[in-house]
Motif scaffolding. Structure first.
Motif, PDB file in Angstrom:
ATOM      1  N   GLN A  55       0.824  -1.202   0.000  1.00  0.00           N
ATOM      2  CA  GLN A  55       0.000   0.000   0.000  1.00  0.00           C
ATOM      3  C   GLN A  55       0.860   1.254   0.000  1.00  0.00           C
ATOM      4  O   GLN A  55       1.833   1.366   0.743  1.00  0.00           O
ATOM      5  CB  GLN A  55      -0.931  -0.030   1.215  1.00  0.00           C
ATOM      6  CG  GLN A  55      -1.924  -1.199   1.145  1.00  0.00           C
ATOM      7  CD  GLN A  55      -2.811  -1.362   2.358  1.00  0.00           C
ATOM      8  OE1 GLN A  55      -3.428  -2.391   2.545  1.00  0.00           O
ATOM      9  NE2 GLN A  55      -2.879  -0.336   3.203  1.00  0.00           N
ATOM     10  N   VAL A  56       0.458   2.206  -0.876  1.00  0.00           N
ATOM     11  CA  VAL A  56       1.296   3.389  -1.087  1.00  0.00           C
ATOM     12  C   VAL A  56       0.495   4.694  -1.015  1.00  0.00           C
ATOM     13  O   VAL A  56       0.970   5.740  -1.435  1.00  0.00           O
ATOM     14  CB  VAL A  56       2.030   3.295  -2.451  1.00  0.00           C
ATOM     15  CG1 VAL A  56       3.077   2.193  -2.426  1.00  0.00           C
ATOM     16  CG2 VAL A  56       1.043   3.068  -3.596  1.00  0.00           C
ATOM     17  N   HIS A  57      -0.720   4.646  -0.480  1.00  0.00           N
ATOM     18  CA  HIS A  57      -1.571   5.847  -0.342  1.00  0.00           C
ATOM     19  C   HIS A  57      -1.910   6.469  -1.698  1.00  0.00           C
ATOM     20  O   HIS A  57      -1.977   7.686  -1.832  1.00  0.00           O
ATOM     21  CB  HIS A  57      -0.921   6.889   0.576  1.00  0.00           C
ATOM     22  CG  HIS A  57      -0.806   6.437   1.995  1.00  0.00           C
ATOM     23  ND1 HIS A  57      -1.843   6.544   2.891  1.00  0.00           N
ATOM     24  CD2 HIS A  57       0.223   5.859   2.666  1.00  0.00           C
ATOM     25  CE1 HIS A  57      -1.456   6.044   4.062  1.00  0.00           C
ATOM     26  NE2 HIS A  57      -0.219   5.625   3.950  1.00  0.00           N
ATOM     27  N   GLY A  58      -2.120   5.606  -2.686  1.00  0.00           N
ATOM     28  CA  GLY A  58      -2.519   6.092  -3.999  1.00  0.00           C
ATOM     29  C   GLY A  58      -3.952   5.690  -4.308  1.00  0.00           C
ATOM     30  O   GLY A  58      -4.744   5.433  -3.412  1.00  0.00           O
ATOM     31  N   ASN A  59      -4.264   5.624  -5.624  1.00  0.00           N
ATOM     32  CA  ASN A  59      -5.625   5.241  -6.013  1.00  0.00           C
ATOM     33  C   ASN A  59      -5.628   4.121  -7.046  1.00  0.00           C
ATOM     34  O   ASN A  59      -6.589   3.948  -7.786  1.00  0.00           O
ATOM     35  CB  ASN A  59      -6.407   6.448  -6.539  1.00  0.00           C
ATOM     36  CG  ASN A  59      -5.838   6.989  -7.846  1.00  0.00           C
ATOM     37  OD1 ASN A  59      -4.747   6.615  -8.262  1.00  0.00           O
ATOM     38  ND2 ASN A  59      -6.588   7.867  -8.493  1.00  0.00           N
ATOM     39  N   LYS A  60      -4.552   3.344  -7.057  1.00  0.00           N
ATOM     40  CA  LYS A  60      -4.453   2.238  -8.012  1.00  0.00           C
ATOM     41  C   LYS A  60      -5.164   1.005  -7.460  1.00  0.00           C
ATOM     42  O   LYS A  60      -5.025   0.669  -6.281  1.00  0.00           O
ATOM     43  CB  LYS A  60      -2.981   1.914  -8.289  1.00  0.00           C
ATOM     44  CG  LYS A  60      -2.755   0.911  -9.406  1.00  0.00           C
ATOM     45  CD  LYS A  60      -1.267   0.781  -9.678  1.00  0.00           C
ATOM     46  CE  LYS A  60      -0.999  -0.129 -10.869  1.00  0.00           C
ATOM     47  NZ  LYS A  60       0.457  -0.235 -11.120  1.00  0.00           N
ATOM     48  N   VAL A  61      -5.916   0.343  -8.337  1.00  0.00           N
ATOM     49  CA  VAL A  61      -6.641  -0.874  -7.978  1.00  0.00           C
ATOM     50  C   VAL A  61      -6.183  -1.992  -8.908  1.00  0.00           C
ATOM     51  O   VAL A  61      -6.139  -1.819 -10.127  1.00  0.00           O
ATOM     52  CB  VAL A  61      -8.165  -0.672  -8.113  1.00  0.00           C
ATOM     53  CG1 VAL A  61      -8.913  -1.945  -7.730  1.00  0.00           C
ATOM     54  CG2 VAL A  61      -8.629   0.499  -7.251  1.00  0.00           C
ATOM     55  N   LEU A  62      -5.827  -3.137  -8.332  1.00  0.00           N
ATOM     56  CA  LEU A  62      -5.393  -4.286  -9.121  1.00  0.00           C
ATOM     57  C   LEU A  62      -6.338  -5.457  -8.904  1.00  0.00           C
ATOM     58  O   LEU A  62      -6.891  -5.627  -7.819  1.00  0.00           O
ATOM     59  CB  LEU A  62      -3.978  -4.714  -8.712  1.00  0.00           C
ATOM     60  CG  LEU A  62      -2.827  -3.746  -9.001  1.00  0.00           C
ATOM     61  CD1 LEU A  62      -1.536  -4.278  -8.410  1.00  0.00           C
ATOM     62  CD2 LEU A  62      -2.679  -3.511 -10.500  1.00  0.00           C
ATOM     63  N   SER A  63      -6.478  -6.291  -9.921  1.00  0.00           N
ATOM     64  CA  SER A  63      -7.239  -7.524  -9.757  1.00  0.00           C
ATOM     65  C   SER A  63      -6.315  -8.604  -9.204  1.00  0.00           C
ATOM     66  O   SER A  63      -5.083  -8.494  -9.276  1.00  0.00           O
ATOM     67  CB  SER A  63      -7.820  -7.981 -11.096  1.00  0.00           C
ATOM     68  OG  SER A  63      -6.779  -8.438 -11.941  1.00  0.00           O
ATOM     69  N   ALA A  64      -6.919  -9.662  -8.690  1.00  0.00           N
ATOM     70  CA  ALA A  64      -6.130 -10.791  -8.194  1.00  0.00           C
ATOM     71  C   ALA A  64      -5.219 -11.331  -9.300  1.00  0.00           C
ATOM     72  O   ALA A  64      -4.056 -11.665  -9.058  1.00  0.00           O
ATOM     73  CB  ALA A  64      -7.064 -11.875  -7.667  1.00  0.00           C
TER      74      ALA A  64
END
Length: 256
Positions: A55-64
């Motif tokens: 976690q980097v306090h951004g807004n990126k979302v990744l799928s499994a």
């Protein structure tokens, strides 16, 4: 009203929300520290596959699937950086950690797919929860089928931030260049509260996330916010703002 339940596992307390009752899930307390998701998944669904990110306090979302693919790239060395994870099939457990930031668990009652999001003020400013929902919609979800629970986080009445930070977060719901704070203060159940210190206000990050969801067309019945504050309840939760220690609690949910 959505009900929050205290559960215990081997005598240790964790929270669940009635809104997410069909899914194995939990907002875990500091009492589970230093267990990580590979161990905590035993509380929910022992044979589920576990997914987490750096976690980097951004807004990126990744799928499994994207997490698996990135972890096979030798140069990356370790977990991929992101602050949200969504599942792509059943029996996948997705996890985020937090201390004062908001852990958000999202589930689709039709597809059974879920997401876990770490929404601090920076992620909230970058609309990470709407980003995660957009990814779910791209996978076939419909807005009325989503259920969203925001877990224990620092409450607005004790979260002091600069007016600049408040304006940056507020810009995610009020798209104007000037007068953002005064516009926010005019909202019913405003996410901005006064602070005695010059140049400071109190900020309710969970309320901002709720307003973002409402602007997407998600109804209040689809949203639950935990009535617990990490800062004010040291008996249950780590709080970076309170203790200045890098300790976290985990929140996770398993897809169906």
């Amino acid at each position: 009203m959505h009900v929050w339940h205290w559960r215990t596992w081997e005598g240790l307390p964790y929270l669940t929300c009635s809104l997410l009752e069909p899914w194995q899930h939990g907002f875990f307390t500091q009492q589970f520290s230093p267990r990580n998701p590979a161990e905590l998944v035993a509380v929910l669904q022992p044979d589920a596959q576990v997914y987490r990110v750096k976690q980097v306090h951004g807004n990126k979302v990744l799928s499994a699937s994207e997490i698996c693919a990135q972890m096979e790239i030798p140069e990356l060395d370790g977990l991929p950086s992101a602050d949200g994870i969504l599942t792509v099939q059943g029996q996948q457990a997705v996890w985020v950690c937090s201390a004062d930031c908001t852990p958000v668990l999202i589930a689709d009652e039709v597809t059974g797919q879920v997401a876990a999001v770490h929404a601090g003020w920076r992620g909230t400013a970058g609309k990470i929860v709407p980003q995660a929902i957009a990814r779910l919609i791209a996978q076939g979800s419909l807005l009325p089928d989503l259920r969203i629970a925001m877990g224990p986080a620092i409450a607005g009445e004790v979260y002091q931030v600069s007016v600049d930070v408040a304006a940056e977060v507020g810009a995610s719901i009020i798209p104007q260049q000037e007068g953002i704070l005064s516009s926010l203060q005019e909202l019913s159940n405003s996410p901005i509260l006064p602070d005695p210190e010059e140049g400071k206000v109190r900020l309710d990050v969970r309320r901002v996330n709720e307003l973002q969801l409402e602007q997407m067309g998600i109804s209040g019945e689809q949203i639950a916010i935990a009535p617990y504050c990490t800062y004010q309840q040291p008996e249950y939760f780590f709080s970076y703002r309170r203790d200045k220690l890098k300790k976290v609690q985990w929140s996770g949910i398993v897809s169906k």
